[in-house]
Every structure is written in C-alpha cells, then in structure tokens.
Design an enzyme around this catalytic site. Sequence first.
Site, short mmCIF file in Angstrom:
data_model
loop_
_atom_site.label_atom_id
_atom_site.label_comp_id
_atom_site.label_asym_id
_atom_site.label_seq_id
_atom_site.Cartn_x
_atom_site.Cartn_y
_atom_site.Cartn_z
N HIS A 68 0.83 -1.21 0.00
CA HIS A 68 0.00 0.00 0.00
C HIS A 68 0.86 1.26 0.00
O HIS A 68 2.00 1.25 0.46
CB HIS A 68 -0.92 0.01 1.22
CG HIS A 68 -2.01 -1.02 1.14
ND1 HIS A 68 -2.96 -1.14 2.11
CD2 HIS A 68 -2.31 -1.95 0.20
CE1 HIS A 68 -3.80 -2.12 1.78
NE2 HIS A 68 -3.41 -2.62 0.62
N CYS A 92 -6.02 0.64 5.74
CA CYS A 92 -6.35 -0.69 6.25
C CYS A 92 -5.73 -0.86 7.64
O CYS A 92 -4.89 -0.05 8.07
CB CYS A 92 -5.85 -1.77 5.29
SG CYS A 92 -4.05 -2.03 5.32
N GLU A 147 0.62 3.88 1.82
CA GLU A 147 0.99 4.28 3.18
C GLU A 147 2.20 3.50 3.65
O GLU A 147 3.12 4.04 4.26
CB GLU A 147 -0.17 4.04 4.16
CG GLU A 147 -1.47 4.70 3.79
CD GLU A 147 -2.40 3.77 3.02
OE1 GLU A 147 -2.03 3.29 1.92
OE2 GLU A 147 -3.50 3.50 3.52
N CYS A 192 -1.84 -0.95 7.63
CA CYS A 192 -1.26 0.38 7.40
C CYS A 192 -1.46 1.27 8.62
O CYS A 192 -0.56 2.02 9.00
CB CYS A 192 -1.88 1.03 6.17
SG CYS A 192 -1.32 0.30 4.62
#
Length: 162
Positions: free
Chosen positions: A72, A110, A74, A113
Amino acid sequence: MNKDSYYLDVALTVSERSSCLKKHYGAVIVKDDFILSTGYNGTPAGEKHCETCTKVDSNKDMQEYATCPAIHAEMNSVLIAAKKDMIGSTLYLACFDPEANEERVAPKPCEICLRLIKNAGIRKVITRAGVIYARDRQGLLRDINELAETDLMYYINAKLGD
C-alpha cells in the site's frame, strides 16, 4: 491554495506511479512543510506488475488485503522515511480511480497500514474528506469521529499551532 490541498495534490500526482489495476493511491509524509517521503501502491520492487486482479475480477473491497500482492501507498511512504523524522508528521492520502478516470476520496487506511502509521509516530492522516485520524491527549492515534470532546478540543487547539 491551502497547504492540505497542496500536499493532497502531490499525493495524487504520486498515485500516477501506481501499478495497481483497481485503484491508484499516493501517500505523502510531511513535517514542518518538508516532504519526508512519498509512496504509491504496487507490487514490491523488482517484482512483475499484476496482469489480473482478484479484487477487480471479484469486485472485492480494497480493505481485503490478504488477496493482494501490492504494498500500500501508506506502507511504502513509511518504509522510506526515518522514524525519528516521522514523529509528529502528517500523512496525506489520495486516491485515483483509473476505471472512472477521476479522483476519489481515499478510504481509511487498512488495519495493517494503520498500525504502521501509529508506530511511526505520525500525528494525523488527511484525505480530501479532511482529517480522518489525529493524536489524542495521551498521544494515541484515533479516528477523528471517535475523539472525546476534550480530545477534540485538544486537537483543535494543537491545529491552531500548525
């Protein structure tokens, strides 16, 4: 243009590097008006980009991380920056939907993250919807909608010092 819009525009530009077939995300970590790192979602460095996507094919939610080989945005931004520099910083998160050819409001990070963001010492997370996470008086990163009134006043007063 205010600073939040500026950094969200930078995050949106970073999202253009994404190799994800479903959504393109860009993240920017900023402290004291200095960009510490950027990240976008895609396969790990050196690995082949996705040719098909279980999420696109089955219309699964982006939060269903286990079926996705991508890292991801992040995560990538946190992995690049030094922890000592991230303490007290802000993470800006933007999302572009290539299928609709338009920017979307990025959903909340999520759970994985979010754990990384918390551990990095990031003070707040901002999307086009505004601040979605902020540190409370005890220093815990919390959903802005779940902050108690006293914590919300703490956040507002701290924001005035930005």
